[in-house]
Motif scaffolding. Structure first.
Motif, PDB file in Angstrom:
ATOM      1  N   VAL A 138       0.860  -1.184   0.000  1.00 50.70           N
ATOM      2  CA  VAL A 138       0.000   0.000   0.000  1.00 50.70           C
ATOM      3  C   VAL A 138       0.896   1.234   0.000  1.00 50.70           C
ATOM      4  N   GLN A 139       0.577   2.156  -0.874  1.00 53.55           N
ATOM      5  CA  GLN A 139       1.306   3.421  -0.915  1.00 53.55           C
ATOM      6  C   GLN A 139       0.355   4.562  -0.608  1.00 53.55           C
ATOM      7  N   LEU A 140       0.839   5.480   0.206  1.00 50.98           N
ATOM      8  CA  LEU A 140       0.083   6.683   0.531  1.00 50.98           C
ATOM      9  C   LEU A 140       0.874   7.879   0.036  1.00 50.98           C
ATOM     10  N   GLN A 141       0.209   8.797  -0.620  1.00 53.03           N
ATOM     11  CA  GLN A 141       0.867   9.999  -1.121  1.00 53.03           C
ATOM     12  C   GLN A 141       0.174  11.227  -0.554  1.00 53.03           C
ATOM     13  N   ALA A 142       0.907  11.970   0.247  1.00 58.72           N
ATOM     14  CA  ALA A 142       0.379  13.191   0.842  1.00 58.72           C
ATOM     15  C   ALA A 142       0.811  14.387   0.012  1.00 58.72           C
ATOM     16  N   PHE A 143      -0.098  15.298  -0.201  1.00 57.92           N
ATOM     17  CA  PHE A 143       0.237  16.521  -0.926  1.00 57.92           C
ATOM     18  C   PHE A 143      -0.714  17.635  -0.505  1.00 57.92           C
ATOM     19  N   GLY A 144      -0.374  18.833  -0.937  1.00 58.94           N
ATOM     20  CA  GLY A 144      -1.200  19.986  -0.615  1.00 58.94           C
ATOM     21  C   GLY A 144      -0.547  20.987   0.315  1.00 58.94           C
ATOM     22  N   GLY A 145       0.639  20.670   0.817  1.00 57.38           N
ATOM     23  CA  GLY A 145       1.322  21.602   1.692  1.00 57.38           C
ATOM     24  C   GLY A 145       1.798  22.828   0.938  1.00 57.38           C
ATOM     25  N   GLY A 146       2.237  23.809   1.697  1.00 57.46           N
ATOM     26  CA  GLY A 146       2.741  25.023   1.081  1.00 57.46           C
ATOM     27  C   GLY A 146       2.928  26.108   2.107  1.00 57.46           C
ATOM     28  N   LEU A 147       3.122  27.307   1.603  1.00 59.75           N
ATOM     29  CA  LEU A 147       3.317  28.479   2.451  1.00 59.75           C
ATOM     30  C   LEU A 147       2.009  29.263   2.524  1.00 59.75           C
ATOM     31  N   VAL A 148       1.589  29.569   3.740  1.00 55.98           N
ATOM     32  CA  VAL A 148       0.345  30.310   3.937  1.00 55.98           C
ATOM     33  C   VAL A 148       0.531  31.292   5.081  1.00 55.98           C
ATOM     34  N   GLN A 149      -0.170  32.385   5.029  1.00 62.05           N
ATOM     35  CA  GLN A 149      -0.090  33.369   6.100  1.00 62.05           C
ATOM     36  C   GLN A 149      -0.941  32.927   7.283  1.00 62.05           C
ATOM     37  N   ALA A 150      -0.561  33.376   8.442  1.00 66.04           N
ATOM     38  CA  ALA A 150      -1.337  33.084   9.648  1.00 66.04           C
ATOM     39  C   ALA A 150      -2.779  33.545   9.441  1.00 66.04           C
ATOM     40  N   GLY A 151      -3.693  32.702   9.879  1.00 66.29           N
ATOM     41  CA  GLY A 151      -5.106  32.981   9.688  1.00 66.29           C
ATOM     42  C   GLY A 151      -5.670  32.389   8.414  1.00 66.29           C
ATOM     43  N   GLY A 152      -4.797  31.899   7.569  1.00 70.33           N
ATOM     44  CA  GLY A 152      -5.229  31.336   6.296  1.00 70.33           C
ATOM     45  C   GLY A 152      -5.649  29.885   6.399  1.00 70.33           C
ATOM     46  N   SER A 153      -5.964  29.315   5.241  1.00 69.55           N
ATOM     47  CA  SER A 153      -6.449  27.934   5.170  1.00 69.55           C
ATOM     48  C   SER A 153      -5.637  27.145   4.154  1.00 69.55           C
ATOM     49  N   LEU A 154      -5.674  25.833   4.363  1.00 68.30           N
ATOM     50  CA  LEU A 154      -4.972  24.925   3.455  1.00 68.30           C
ATOM     51  C   LEU A 154      -5.659  23.572   3.563  1.00 68.30           C
ATOM     52  N   ARG A 155      -5.707  22.837   2.471  1.00 67.58           N
ATOM     53  CA  ARG A 155      -6.255  21.488   2.516  1.00 67.58           C
ATOM     54  C   ARG A 155      -5.194  20.484   2.077  1.00 67.58           C
ATOM     55  N   LEU A 156      -4.940  19.520   2.931  1.00 66.58           N
ATOM     56  CA  LEU A 156      -4.022  18.440   2.604  1.00 66.58           C
ATOM     57  C   LEU A 156      -4.804  17.236   2.101  1.00 66.58           C
ATOM     58  N   SER A 157      -4.194  16.501   1.193  1.00 68.48           N
ATOM     59  CA  SER A 157      -4.797  15.287   0.660  1.00 68.48           C
ATOM     60  C   SER A 157      -3.851  14.113   0.856  1.00 68.48           C
ATOM     61  N   CYS A 158      -4.411  12.946   1.034  1.00 69.15           N
ATOM     62  CA  CYS A 158      -3.628  11.718   1.163  1.00 69.15           C
ATOM     63  C   CYS A 158      -4.293  10.673   0.273  1.00 69.15           C
ATOM     64  N   ALA A 159      -3.650  10.394  -0.853  1.00 68.37           N
ATOM     65  CA  ALA A 159      -4.206   9.444  -1.808  1.00 68.37           C
ATOM     66  C   ALA A 159      -3.598   8.062  -1.589  1.00 68.37           C
ATOM     67  N   ALA A 160      -4.459   7.057  -1.559  1.00 70.89           N
ATOM     68  CA  ALA A 160      -4.009   5.688  -1.308  1.00 70.89           C
ATOM     69  C   ALA A 160      -4.011   4.877  -2.597  1.00 70.89           C
ATOM     70  N   SER A 161      -3.136   3.881  -2.637  1.00 70.27           N
ATOM     71  CA  SER A 161      -3.025   3.050  -3.834  1.00 70.27           C
ATOM     72  C   SER A 161      -4.036   1.901  -3.832  1.00 70.27           C
ATOM     73  N   LYS A 162      -4.825   1.816  -2.766  1.00 75.21           N
ATOM     74  CA  LYS A 162      -5.880   0.809  -2.708  1.00 75.21           C
ATOM     75  C   LYS A 162      -7.116   1.441  -2.088  1.00 75.21           C
ATOM     76  N   LYS A 163      -8.238   0.756  -2.182  1.00 76.58           N
ATOM     77  CA  LYS A 163      -9.457   1.261  -1.585  1.00 76.58           C
ATOM     78  C   LYS A 163      -9.254   1.466  -0.080  1.00 76.58           C
ATOM     79  N   ILE A 164      -9.745   2.575   0.416  1.00 75.13           N
ATOM     80  CA  ILE A 164      -9.474   2.927   1.802  1.00 75.13           C
ATOM     81  C   ILE A 164     -10.565   2.499   2.771  1.00 75.13           C
ATOM     82  N   PHE A 165     -11.701   2.011   2.259  1.00 76.69           N
ATOM     83  CA  PHE A 165     -12.821   1.755   3.166  1.00 76.69           C
ATOM     84  C   PHE A 165     -12.528   0.603   4.123  1.00 76.69           C
ATOM     85  N   ASN A 166     -11.521  -0.219   3.818  1.00 77.98           N
ATOM     86  CA  ASN A 166     -11.194  -1.321   4.716  1.00 77.98           C
ATOM     87  C   ASN A 166     -10.184  -0.969   5.794  1.00 77.98           C
TER      88      ASN A 166
END
Length: 113
Positions: A1-29
């Motif tokens: 199983v491989q997990l790939q996290a992405f979505g990081g970056g530079l943001v100012q205080a008070g701001g928002s960011l969304r991180l994602s973690c994509a899996a190489s297999k179905k995650i419901f299990n």
């Protein structure tokens, strides 16, 4: 199983960011999935977890600001971060648990004050 996290970056205080973690297999299990972070010079700490049944748990430091959720159809877990603070600066890692524990590579979040 491989997990790939992405979505990081530079943001100012008070701001928002969304991180994602994509899996190489179905995650419901997976029994549980989670986000952890490690700031420079500090130990890795839990940020939030979500169970197979979508029960969530948050570190006190992020309650009310971060939301963890997952999309089984997309095999992706997310971390929506709002009202970011400089102390949220860290490398964020995702993980997943079934009979084993899997870790993705980190994604760097930098919050400038």
């Amino acid at each position: 199983v491989q997990l790939q996290a992405f979505g990081g970056g530079l943001v100012q205080a008070g701001g928002s960011l969304r991180l994602s973690c994509a899996a190489s297999k179905k995650i419901f299990n997976f029994n549980r999935m989670g986000w952890y972070r490690q700031a420079p010079g500090k130990q890795r700490e839990l940020v939030a977890t979500i169970t197979r049944g979508h029960t969530t748990n948050y570190a006190d430091s992020v309650k009310g600001r971060f939301t963890i959720y997952k999309d089984n159809a997309e095999s992706t877990m997310y971390l929506q971060m709002t009202s970011l603070k400089s102390e949220d600066t860290a490398v964020y890692f995702c993980n997943a648990e079934d009979i084993d524990i899997y870790w993705g590579q980190g994604t760097l979040v930098t919050v400038s004050s």
